[in-house]
Design a protein around this motif. Structure first.
Motif, PDB file in Angstrom:
ATOM      1  N   GLY A   1      13.796   9.940  55.835  1.00 20.41           N
ATOM      2  CA  GLY A   1      14.288   9.937  57.207  1.00 20.41           C
ATOM      3  C   GLY A   1      15.246  11.075  57.514  1.00 20.41           C
ATOM      4  O   GLY A   1      15.186  12.150  56.923  1.00 20.41           O
ATOM      5  N   GLU A   2      16.164  10.796  58.449  1.00 17.24           N
ATOM      6  CA  GLU A   2      17.080  11.821  58.971  1.00 17.24           C
ATOM      7  C   GLU A   2      18.343  11.154  59.479  1.00 17.24           C
ATOM      8  O   GLU A   2      18.295  10.067  60.049  1.00 17.24           O
ATOM      9  CB  GLU A   2      16.382  12.549  60.118  1.00 17.24           C
ATOM     10  CG  GLU A   2      17.198  13.604  60.795  1.00 17.24           C
ATOM     11  CD  GLU A   2      16.428  14.281  61.917  1.00 17.24           C
ATOM     12  OE1 GLU A   2      16.996  14.399  63.012  1.00 17.24           O
ATOM     13  OE2 GLU A   2      15.262  14.672  61.696  1.00 17.24           O
ATOM     14  N   ALA A   3      19.477  11.837  59.279  1.00 22.99           N
ATOM     15  CA  ALA A   3      20.754  11.305  59.749  1.00 22.99           C
ATOM     16  C   ALA A   3      21.678  12.442  60.144  1.00 22.99           C
ATOM     17  O   ALA A   3      21.554  13.558  59.650  1.00 22.99           O
ATOM     18  CB  ALA A   3      21.412  10.468  58.664  1.00 22.99           C
ATOM     19  N   SER A   4      22.610  12.141  61.032  1.00 18.89           N
ATOM     20  CA  SER A   4      23.676  13.095  61.304  1.00 18.89           C
ATOM     21  C   SER A   4      24.879  12.671  60.471  1.00 18.89           C
ATOM     22  O   SER A   4      25.162  11.487  60.304  1.00 18.89           O
ATOM     23  CB  SER A   4      24.013  13.158  62.794  1.00 18.89           C
ATOM     24  OG  SER A   4      24.485  11.913  63.248  1.00 18.89           O
TER      25      SER A   4
ATOM     26  N   VAL B   1      26.482  17.787  61.114  1.00 21.90           N
ATOM     27  CA  VAL B   1      25.286  18.421  60.564  1.00 21.90           C
ATOM     28  C   VAL B   1      24.176  17.375  60.523  1.00 21.90           C
ATOM     29  O   VAL B   1      24.448  16.181  60.486  1.00 21.90           O
ATOM     30  CB  VAL B   1      25.521  19.015  59.149  1.00 21.90           C
ATOM     31  CG1 VAL B   1      26.566  20.113  59.185  1.00 21.90           C
ATOM     32  CG2 VAL B   1      25.906  17.938  58.160  1.00 21.90           C
ATOM     33  N   THR B   2      22.936  17.834  60.548  1.00 25.65           N
ATOM     34  CA  THR B   2      21.792  16.934  60.426  1.00 25.65           C
ATOM     35  C   THR B   2      21.150  17.174  59.070  1.00 25.65           C
ATOM     36  O   THR B   2      20.942  18.319  58.676  1.00 25.65           O
ATOM     37  CB  THR B   2      20.769  17.194  61.544  1.00 25.65           C
ATOM     38  OG1 THR B   2      21.404  16.926  62.813  1.00 25.65           O
ATOM     39  CG2 THR B   2      19.556  16.289  61.403  1.00 25.65           C
ATOM     40  N   ALA B   3      20.863  16.078  58.365  1.00 23.39           N
ATOM     41  CA  ALA B   3      20.221  16.169  57.053  1.00 23.39           C
ATOM     42  C   ALA B   3      18.929  15.371  57.079  1.00 23.39           C
ATOM     43  O   ALA B   3      18.873  14.295  57.672  1.00 23.39           O
ATOM     44  CB  ALA B   3      21.154  15.648  55.966  1.00 23.39           C
ATOM     45  N   LYS B   4      17.900  15.910  56.427  1.00 24.96           N
ATOM     46  CA  LYS B   4      16.572  15.300  56.411  1.00 24.96           C
ATOM     47  C   LYS B   4      16.137  15.024  54.972  1.00 24.96           C
ATOM     48  O   LYS B   4      16.762  15.495  54.024  1.00 24.96           O
ATOM     49  CB  LYS B   4      15.568  16.227  57.084  1.00 24.96           C
ATOM     50  CG  LYS B   4      15.896  16.529  58.529  1.00 24.96           C
ATOM     51  CD  LYS B   4      14.942  17.533  59.119  1.00 24.96           C
ATOM     52  CE  LYS B   4      15.366  17.870  60.543  1.00 24.96           C
ATOM     53  NZ  LYS B   4      14.524  18.881  61.130  1.00 24.96           N
TER      54      LYS B   4
ATOM     55  N   ALA C   1      22.209   7.124  61.855  1.00 23.37           N
ATOM     56  CA  ALA C   1      20.763   7.207  61.633  1.00 23.37           C
ATOM     57  C   ALA C   1      20.035   7.551  62.928  1.00 23.37           C
ATOM     58  O   ALA C   1      20.073   6.788  63.883  1.00 23.37           O
ATOM     59  CB  ALA C   1      20.237   5.879  61.090  1.00 23.37           C
ATOM     60  N   HIS C   2      19.373   8.723  62.965  1.00 25.11           N
ATOM     61  CA  HIS C   2      18.520   9.087  64.104  1.00 25.11           C
ATOM     62  C   HIS C   2      17.239   8.257  64.076  1.00 25.11           C
ATOM     63  O   HIS C   2      16.690   7.905  65.106  1.00 25.11           O
ATOM     64  CB  HIS C   2      18.136  10.565  64.049  1.00 25.11           C
ATOM     65  CG  HIS C   2      19.295  11.489  64.166  1.00 25.11           C
ATOM     66  ND1 HIS C   2      19.948  11.713  65.346  1.00 25.11           N
ATOM     67  CD2 HIS C   2      19.925  12.243  63.236  1.00 25.11           C
ATOM     68  CE1 HIS C   2      20.932  12.561  65.159  1.00 25.11           C
ATOM     69  NE2 HIS C   2      20.943  12.902  63.885  1.00 25.11           N
ATOM     70  N   VAL C   3      16.754   8.024  62.882  1.00 23.42           N
ATOM     71  CA  VAL C   3      15.553   7.232  62.589  1.00 23.42           C
ATOM     72  C   VAL C   3      15.915   6.393  61.371  1.00 23.42           C
ATOM     73  O   VAL C   3      16.939   6.640  60.739  1.00 23.42           O
ATOM     74  CB  VAL C   3      14.329   8.135  62.291  1.00 23.42           C
ATOM     75  CG1 VAL C   3      13.975   9.004  63.493  1.00 23.42           C
ATOM     76  CG2 VAL C   3      14.578   8.998  61.065  1.00 23.42           C
TER      77      VAL C   3
END
Length: 117
Positions: free
Chosen positions: A68-71, A79-82, A99-101
């Protein structure tokens, strides 16, 4: 008997990290693998929109995004990490996650030595 430093996971066999913690609707699920005076290792699963509010850690912390992905906001910088990426957060600096997703992460905290007074 020797003290086991790792917990909540069986020894001497392979494991898939993604399968060690499950998503739950509108929740943050965690599973602690180690929590000693020197290191903490915890797996997390966040449903979309969930997160951890601003806090600081007693040591340098590494977030490894497993799915997934989170800021991640560290000292006011976002920062955004995937999936497959890591973010390092310095000790005692306020940080938060969102959590973006749905996403899963492994958190490793290398704790500062306690000073001997």
């Amino acid at each position: 008997m020797t003290e086991e430093l790792m917990k909540n996971i069986s020894f001497s066999e392979p494991h898939r990290l993604l399968e060690q913690v499950d998503y739950a609707d509108e929740k943050v699920v965690s599973r602690t693998l180690a929590n000693t005076s020197g290191v903490g290792i915890t797996l997390f699963a966040f449903s979309e929109g969930e997160g951890l509010s601003t806090h600081s850690a007693p040591g340098d912390a590494m977030v490894q995004i497993l799915d997934g992905e989170a800021s991640v906001t560290i000292g006011g910088k976002e920062v955004t990490a995937k999936t497959g990426e890591i973010v390092i957060m310095p000790a005692d600096v306020p940080h938060s996650l969102h959590a973006h997703v749905p996403f899963k992460m492994m958190l490793t905290v290398v704790k500062k030595r306690k000073s001997e007074d």
